[in-house]
Every structure is written in C-alpha cells, then in structure tokens.
Design an enzyme around this catalytic site. Sequence first.
Site, PDB file in Angstrom:
ATOM      1  N   HIS A 108     -14.356 -60.003 -11.723  1.00  0.00           N
ATOM      2  CA  HIS A 108     -15.806 -59.839 -11.543  1.00  0.00           C
ATOM      3  C   HIS A 108     -16.146 -58.821 -10.451  1.00  0.00           C
ATOM      4  O   HIS A 108     -17.283 -58.363 -10.369  1.00  0.00           O
ATOM      5  CB  HIS A 108     -16.481 -61.188 -11.266  1.00  0.00           C
ATOM      6  CG  HIS A 108     -16.164 -61.797  -9.930  1.00  0.00           C
ATOM      7  ND1 HIS A 108     -15.252 -62.814  -9.758  1.00  0.00           N
ATOM      8  CD2 HIS A 108     -16.662 -61.555  -8.694  1.00  0.00           C
ATOM      9  CE1 HIS A 108     -15.203 -63.166  -8.496  1.00  0.00           C
ATOM     10  NE2 HIS A 108     -16.047 -62.413  -7.818  1.00  0.00           N
ATOM     11  N   ASP A 140     -10.050 -64.192 -14.549  1.00  0.00           N
ATOM     12  CA  ASP A 140     -10.868 -63.532 -13.525  1.00  0.00           C
ATOM     13  C   ASP A 140      -9.990 -62.733 -12.562  1.00  0.00           C
ATOM     14  O   ASP A 140     -10.222 -62.720 -11.354  1.00  0.00           O
ATOM     15  CB  ASP A 140     -11.727 -64.534 -12.757  1.00  0.00           C
ATOM     16  CG  ASP A 140     -12.798 -63.828 -11.915  1.00  0.00           C
ATOM     17  OD1 ASP A 140     -13.166 -62.687 -12.257  1.00  0.00           O
ATOM     18  OD2 ASP A 140     -13.251 -64.408 -10.902  1.00  0.00           O
ATOM     19  N   GLY A 214     -18.064 -61.299  -0.642  1.00  0.00           N
ATOM     20  CA  GLY A 214     -17.284 -60.135  -0.217  1.00  0.00           C
ATOM     21  C   GLY A 214     -15.821 -60.477  -0.040  1.00  0.00           C
ATOM     22  O   GLY A 214     -14.958 -59.600  -0.064  1.00  0.00           O
ATOM     23  N   ASN A 215     -15.524 -61.786   0.127  1.00  0.00           N
ATOM     24  CA  ASN A 215     -14.131 -62.237   0.203  1.00  0.00           C
ATOM     25  C   ASN A 215     -13.468 -62.257  -1.163  1.00  0.00           C
ATOM     26  O   ASN A 215     -12.243 -62.375  -1.258  1.00  0.00           O
ATOM     27  CB  ASN A 215     -14.046 -63.650   0.792  1.00  0.00           C
ATOM     28  CG  ASN A 215     -13.894 -63.659   2.297  1.00  0.00           C
ATOM     29  OD1 ASN A 215     -14.770 -64.132   2.994  1.00  0.00           O
ATOM     30  ND2 ASN A 215     -12.785 -63.131   2.803  1.00  0.00           N
ATOM     31  N   SER A 216     -14.260 -62.187  -2.237  1.00  0.00           N
ATOM     32  CA  SER A 216     -13.697 -62.264  -3.580  1.00  0.00           C
ATOM     33  C   SER A 216     -12.618 -61.216  -3.778  1.00  0.00           C
ATOM     34  O   SER A 216     -12.831 -60.033  -3.512  1.00  0.00           O
ATOM     35  CB  SER A 216     -14.797 -62.067  -4.623  1.00  0.00           C
ATOM     36  OG  SER A 216     -15.638 -63.179  -4.692  1.00  0.00           O
ATOM     37  N   THR A 232     -11.462 -66.564  -4.792  1.00  0.00           N
ATOM     38  CA  THR A 232     -12.310 -66.192  -5.923  1.00  0.00           C
ATOM     39  C   THR A 232     -13.690 -66.815  -5.923  1.00  0.00           C
ATOM     40  O   THR A 232     -14.609 -66.264  -6.529  1.00  0.00           O
ATOM     41  CB  THR A 232     -11.596 -66.523  -7.250  1.00  0.00           C
ATOM     42  OG1 THR A 232     -12.300 -65.955  -8.337  1.00  0.00           O
ATOM     43  CG2 THR A 232     -11.485 -68.025  -7.453  1.00  0.00           C
ATOM     44  N   ALA A 233     -13.890 -67.946  -5.281  1.00  0.00           N
ATOM     45  CA  ALA A 233     -15.205 -68.585  -5.348  1.00  0.00           C
ATOM     46  C   ALA A 233     -15.356 -69.604  -4.230  1.00  0.00           C
ATOM     47  O   ALA A 233     -14.377 -70.035  -3.614  1.00  0.00           O
ATOM     48  CB  ALA A 233     -15.403 -69.277  -6.702  1.00  0.00           C
ATOM     49  N   ILE A 234     -16.606 -69.987  -3.986  1.00  0.00           N
ATOM     50  CA  ILE A 234     -16.914 -71.040  -3.031  1.00  0.00           C
ATOM     51  C   ILE A 234     -17.886 -72.018  -3.666  1.00  0.00           C
ATOM     52  O   ILE A 234     -18.607 -71.684  -4.602  1.00  0.00           O
ATOM     53  CB  ILE A 234     -17.517 -70.492  -1.717  1.00  0.00           C
ATOM     54  CG1 ILE A 234     -18.813 -69.713  -2.007  1.00  0.00           C
ATOM     55  CG2 ILE A 234     -16.508 -69.651  -0.975  1.00  0.00           C
ATOM     56  CD1 ILE A 234     -19.543 -69.271  -0.758  1.00  0.00           C
ATOM     57  N   LEU A 272       1.941 -71.283 -27.852  1.00  0.00           N
ATOM     58  CA  LEU A 272       2.351 -72.650 -28.144  1.00  0.00           C
ATOM     59  C   LEU A 272       2.314 -72.928 -29.639  1.00  0.00           C
ATOM     60  O   LEU A 272       3.173 -73.617 -30.174  1.00  0.00           O
ATOM     61  CB  LEU A 272       1.454 -73.636 -27.399  1.00  0.00           C
ATOM     62  CG  LEU A 272       1.720 -75.120 -27.650  1.00  0.00           C
ATOM     63  CD1 LEU A 272       3.126 -75.495 -27.164  1.00  0.00           C
ATOM     64  CD2 LEU A 272       0.675 -75.982 -26.961  1.00  0.00           C
ATOM     65  N   GLY A 273       1.303 -72.390 -30.314  1.00  0.00           N
ATOM     66  CA  GLY A 273       1.156 -72.671 -31.735  1.00  0.00           C
ATOM     67  C   GLY A 273       0.642 -74.072 -31.992  1.00  0.00           C
ATOM     68  O   GLY A 273       1.020 -74.729 -32.969  1.00  0.00           O
TER      69      GLY A 273
END
Length: 469
Positions: A108, A140, A214-216, A232-234, A272-273
């Site tokens: 993102h 992501d 901005g840490n992402s 990635t998120a908070i 995996l199928g």
Amino acid sequence: MHYSAAVRTSLVLAVLLALPAAVFAQAVKKAPDTREQVVFSYAPVVKTAAPAVVNVYVRQRVRRDSAFNNPIFEEFFGHGFGRSERAQNSLGSGVIVTPNGVVVTNNHVVQGDAGTEIKIALADAREFDAKVLLKDERTDLAVLQIKGSELEFPYVNLADADQLEVGDMVLAIGNPFGVGQTVTSGIVSALARTRVGISDYQFFIQTDAAINPGNSGGALVDMQGRLVGINTAIFSKSGGSQGIGFAIPSNMVRLVVESALQGGSGVRRPWLGANITELTPQIADAVGLDRTTGVLVASVTEGGPAANAGIRPGDIVLAVDGKSVSDANAFQYRFTTKGTSGEVSLDVLRTGTRRKVSIPLMVAPETTPRDLRDINGNNPFGGAKVANLSPAVAEELSINETSGVVVVETEAYSVARRLGIKAGDVVAEINGEKIETTRGLEKIVGKGARVWRLNIRRGGQSIRTVIAG
C-alpha cells in the site's frame, strides 16, 4: 541478661571494628568505569539495523473527473475531456534485505498505476531511484530494486519469525509522520494474530513498540538486529500509536523476496489443491474435539497434491509440520510459507483417528493457457483484462474455481471499473451464452448489444444483472 542501650551500642561498634577491612570495601559503592556499566542501551542493535531502513517516496499522477467527463462531451471535444491530473505524493518506510539494494516495503506504500515514480532515501542522506520488482496485494508486500545496484548497500538479515516468543524485546524503525528515522522499543505482545483484517494472509506479530503513520514498511528487529517483521498497521482510534501494532512475519517476507528474485509477475505459492474452511463448534463437537481448533477440508481438486496424498473432504487438519493451526488464516500462512520445494507434513483427523500425511510442495499448474486479453469498446467489460482459468490463475487470484474466464484486473476510470466489475469475477454468461474462453468473451462483446444480461460468479455466489448498451 539485659544490657543498657549504651552497652549494646559499644558491643556493636566493637564487633564492626573487628571485621576485616575487605568487608567494608565490598559494601562501598564504586563509580562505574565505562558507559556500558551505567546504561543498558539499544545502540548496538540500532547501529546494526538502522542503516538498512530507508524512506520510500512515491509520486504519481492521479486523474480526477469533473462534471464534464461524459461520453457526450467526449464525442464533441475528444477523448479525455473533463478530466484533469494532479500529483499525489506519499511517504513510507522500507528495509534493504540484500547488499545489491533489494528493498521490502508494504504494497500500500507503493500502490499506483504505471508511471509512478519511486525514490529511496537512505539513512546517510543518499537518494536513489527505484523500480518495482513485485507487488503482492494479498500479503501487502512489495519488493523494489534500487537503481545503482553496482553499489553495495547496508542490509539486514532475515530471522526465523517462528522462533519469536511473547515477551521478546523488539525495536521498530521507520519514518513516522515524515519527521525522519525514528526508533521505538517494545516487546512482542502476541503471535499469530489472525483476525486483524489487513490482507489475505491474516497472521501477524503484535507489538507495543510505537508505530505511527509513515512507519508502514519499516523494520521490526530483534536484539541481534535481524528482521523479524515488516511493520504494516496499527489499531488506533486517534490515528496515533496506542500500543497495538502489527507486523508481517519475516517468514512471509522471505517467500515474497525469493519470488521477486526468481522473476515472474507473482509470488510463487505452494498449491494444496483443496478448499479449506473454518471449523465450527458444532463440527468440532461432532468429531470429538474438546476445542475449536484446526480447519475443515471442504473440497478436494481431482489430481491435485491433496487428493494424491489421500486427503478427503471432511478431514480436519490440525497442524502443519508440527505447528498447530487455530483457523483457516493460520493454516494458509503455515502452508504458504513452506515454499514450493520439498514436502510438508499435515496432522489430519479423520473419523476420530489422527494421522500424518505428506504433501509435495509445488506451484499450481497452468493446465489451460491463460490467453490474456484486454477488452475494449463500449461494453460492460471495457477496460478489463481477462484470462482463462486454471489452477495457477485461481491461486494467483485466490479463488476456488478452476475453469472458465476470470477478470484479472480493471483499468482506473474504465467502464468495467465504474460498473463494479472486480478482479476475481468469473464471467459465466453474457446474454444467455456460456463463456468458456477469453476469445469467446471478446467475440461476444465485440458484436455490441442494446442490453447486456450478465451472469457473474463472485465468491461462490452468482450475480445476475442487466445493463443498458
């Protein structure tokens, strides 16, 4: 025998004076000789990891439609009338993971169409252009290559995230709010968080190290300076850090990076199928489990790895290579991060009996050539890219169907996008005609129609709609 206070004091003094001088020396506090004796510091860890954490600057041109963006105006004034463009800038963080400048960040952070400009700024103030090697929306994650790979860059090694334990100390390094590189400390608050709702692979490290916008894409490192996750998120009601941050484990990062370095347009995931679904309390009780843990095999693809290994619908998978799986998200992560070579062992419960099943790790085959086609013209699929379905395409799009024609992507501002056509939609019928190949779809929409009657399958559901031509 009782003594007066004066006598007791004299006796104590006499005893103390009789003790060796060394005893007093041990009791006296001494000034430390070095800084390390005074301060417990993360500085050595930061010196190891921080040079490899970079800022990722993204600049792209974004089109905006005005009230005049209408086919009637375009007919008179030309294609594109009523549209304008503006520059949109975004900022995130990234981590260099190879000496020749391969950078991992969040998808993102670099999300955008062709023409997006990406710059990498190192901690030592050097700046470089970068190109995208691979973008994967499902995890992501995105992999970039710094242009100037003849140079040698600082980088971090990837740790085995499965070795982490709750309570381990970690550092988060990134560029929050664009203020510059920042380091925060914390602990691993939880592992295997699977109900966060960020990406297809719901399996995250939770930390209380402060993570802010901005840490992402920045680094979560252990006390050896190794990368254990990509921040990635908070979870926040205010937009700032509230002590609940999530990072993608390094084991998933390793899979995506290896796929990028091997070339190709997507992540090489094992096939995996079989269709895996959640285990309900009712089913768990019926098979004699005292807790709802594991996943249910809903269906098996004939000729796939699961079928060839003897997996059957109704089986319950409890563990992957000895690692228990609590739900479908945990299974998907455990299985996917095994890669595409060798084999994996599954603990399977069938009719009350627990057994081990070995499944070969392999990529999904492209049994039918995908024959990618861009659909143009004034029809519901104008601006869509479509492909023939196969296990490989189904795996890439994370859908269960393996035959027919599927929408791979739609262009921004296209007819298909405006009508709500999405990647992963399977085109079943158009005006009563069954769609079996991309060539057949292209031929039908090329004829034009006053009315379009569509039958689209999405997420196992059939959607029927009528659209004016």
